[in-house]
Design a protein around this motif. Structure first.
Motif, PDB file in Angstrom:
ATOM      1  N   ALA A 174     -17.934  -4.831 -17.208  1.00 42.47           N
ATOM      2  CA  ALA A 174     -17.018  -3.732 -17.501  1.00 42.47           C
ATOM      3  C   ALA A 174     -17.185  -2.621 -16.480  1.00 42.47           C
ATOM      4  O   ALA A 174     -18.318  -2.272 -16.138  1.00 42.47           O
ATOM      5  N   PRO A 175     -16.069  -2.039 -16.013  1.00 43.96           N
ATOM      6  CA  PRO A 175     -16.189  -0.848 -15.163  1.00 43.96           C
ATOM      7  C   PRO A 175     -16.620   0.340 -16.006  1.00 43.96           C
ATOM      8  O   PRO A 175     -16.477   0.341 -17.243  1.00 43.96           O
ATOM      9  N   GLU A 176     -17.105   1.363 -15.360  1.00 40.86           N
ATOM     10  CA  GLU A 176     -17.618   2.539 -16.063  1.00 40.86           C
ATOM     11  C   GLU A 176     -16.565   3.177 -16.956  1.00 40.86           C
ATOM     12  O   GLU A 176     -16.873   3.699 -18.039  1.00 40.86           O
ATOM     13  N   LYS A 177     -15.298   3.108 -16.554  1.00 45.52           N
ATOM     14  CA  LYS A 177     -14.236   3.758 -17.327  1.00 45.52           C
ATOM     15  C   LYS A 177     -14.060   3.131 -18.712  1.00 45.52           C
ATOM     16  O   LYS A 177     -13.436   3.738 -19.589  1.00 45.52           O
ATOM     17  N   ASP A 178     -14.617   1.924 -18.925  1.00 47.64           N
ATOM     18  CA  ASP A 178     -14.491   1.243 -20.215  1.00 47.64           C
ATOM     19  C   ASP A 178     -15.711   1.430 -21.111  1.00 47.64           C
ATOM     20  O   ASP A 178     -15.851   0.730 -22.120  1.00 47.64           O
ATOM     21  N   ASP A 179     -16.583   2.366 -20.779  1.00 44.79           N
ATOM     22  CA  ASP A 179     -17.784   2.569 -21.597  1.00 44.79           C
ATOM     23  C   ASP A 179     -17.444   2.841 -23.063  1.00 44.79           C
ATOM     24  O   ASP A 179     -18.181   2.455 -23.971  1.00 44.79           O
ATOM     25  N   GLY A 180     -16.317   3.516 -23.305  1.00 47.68           N
ATOM     26  CA  GLY A 180     -15.930   3.841 -24.665  1.00 47.68           C
ATOM     27  C   GLY A 180     -15.719   2.621 -25.541  1.00 47.68           C
ATOM     28  O   GLY A 180     -15.847   2.710 -26.774  1.00 47.68           O
ATOM     29  N   PHE A 181     -15.417   1.490 -24.928  1.00 51.25           N
ATOM     30  CA  PHE A 181     -15.247   0.256 -25.703  1.00 51.25           C
ATOM     31  C   PHE A 181     -16.536  -0.076 -26.456  1.00 51.25           C
ATOM     32  O   PHE A 181     -16.498  -0.613 -27.567  1.00 51.25           O
ATOM     33  N   PHE A 182     -17.666   0.249 -25.868  1.00 50.49           N
ATOM     34  CA  PHE A 182     -18.971  -0.083 -26.457  1.00 50.49           C
ATOM     35  C   PHE A 182     -19.558   1.079 -27.258  1.00 50.49           C
ATOM     36  O   PHE A 182     -20.307   0.856 -28.200  1.00 50.49           O
ATOM     37  N   THR A 183     -19.235   2.302 -26.869  1.00 44.55           N
ATOM     38  CA  THR A 183     -19.912   3.464 -27.465  1.00 44.55           C
ATOM     39  C   THR A 183     -19.111   4.173 -28.545  1.00 44.55           C
ATOM     40  O   THR A 183     -19.688   4.870 -29.377  1.00 44.55           O
ATOM     41  N   ASP A 184     -17.787   4.032 -28.529  1.00 44.05           N
ATOM     42  CA  ASP A 184     -16.947   4.695 -29.535  1.00 44.05           C
ATOM     43  C   ASP A 184     -16.791   3.747 -30.726  1.00 44.05           C
ATOM     44  O   ASP A 184     -15.876   2.929 -30.767  1.00 44.05           O
TER      45      ASP A 184
END
Length: 289
Positions: free
Chosen positions: A104-114
């Motif tokens: 995952a690129p950094e911009k998709d971190d919310g997929f894992f953290t939200d």
């Protein structure tokens, strides 16, 4: 035979809901198409409702924020449903385990953290190295501007020998970012499947994203829905599988197939191409307008 139209207005009164794709229809990844925005606004003004249905691997709130940054006005839609929403739900449910190797690129971190509210008290998702993983989650290449699916073949070979499943958060193979074509998570999942691995999909053309949209809008089985999209293997294939009429936007991914005028595809070329693809959408249009 697919009917070529000039404006959404020609058929708008036949439908109560639009399942409208984003990339290639409403915007090009960098800026909105003003005529498409206006078409959606007119549809809503006429009493219809617009569900933006996207294979973006991010949950809806992140998609909405991106649209805001692009300048897409809020009165152009009623609801956003993303592949990220459906895939995230499956991930937290443990579809590929809870220790995952994340591509995952950094911009998709919310997929894992939200974490969605219904999963706040559930098992946590832990991002780990491949050799410790129970499964793989792909939202997109680490660097979407430079990475090629083949770059991941060595890691996928190891993952396949371990019997790991791959959760694909975006079934799209490619998208156009402005005038540049880039690979999506679907291209990596396609390679993994071709190598003998098992890939799980939740966006178009697969049922989970349509089921989610219907649940969120509380749609009846007889709801009059029109799917709008430029992906023949995602938007149009998915609509056919769901029994939904479709409007194919020819000026998106396949624009080069239909002549030099993106706004006005050549009918003979369109008919020939659709025959080769084995698809027969009810309508086609150069650009959504």
């Amino acid at each position: 035979m697919t009917r070529l139209i000039e404006s959404l207005d020609e058929i708008a009164t036949q439908y109560d809901y639009l399942f409208c794709d984003l990339w290639g229809c409403l915007h090009n990844g960098k800026a909105p198409y003003p005529a498409a925005v206006a078409a959606l606004q007119r549809f809503r003004a006429g009493g219809g409702q617009v569900i933006l249905m996207t294979n973006a691997p991010r949950p809806a709130q992140f998609v909405e924020a991106q649209l805001g940054r692009m300048g897409v006005p809020r009165d152009a839609w009623d609801l956003i449903v993303s592949s990220g929403d459906a895939a995230q739900d499956a991930m937290f449910a443990g579809a590929v385990g809870h220790k995952v190797w994340a591509i995952a690129p950094e911009k998709d971190d919310g997929f894992f953290t939200d974490i969605p509210g219904e999963w706040k008290d559930g098992p946590a998702i832990e991002r780990v190295p491949l050799d410790q993983a129970e499964g793989i989650v792909v939202t997109g290449p680490f660097d979407e501007l430079t990475d090629h699916p083949e770059d991941y073949r060595p890691q996928f070979l190891l993952a396949k020998t371990k019997g790991l499943k791959l959760l694909c958060a975006n079934p799209d193979i490619v998208v156009d970012l402005g005038d540049r074509r880039i690979y999506c998570a679907g291209a990596l999942a396609e390679l993994y499947s071709a190598m003998g691995g098992e890939s799980l999909y939740f966006g178009k053309p697969h049922p989970p994203i349509y089921d989610l949209a219907r649940r969120k809008m509380n749609l009846r089985a007889d709801a009059r829905i029109l799917a709008v999209g430029d992906g023949i293997g995602t938007d149009i294939l998915g609509a056919a599988a769901e029994g939904i009429d479709a409007l194919f936007v020819t000026g998106g991914l396949a624009a080069d197939e239909f002549g030099p005028d993106v706004e006005h595809p050549e009918p003979a070329k369109l008919d020939h191409w659709l025959e080769i693809e084995g698809r027969n959408p009810e309508y086609a249009i150069g650009r959504l307008r």
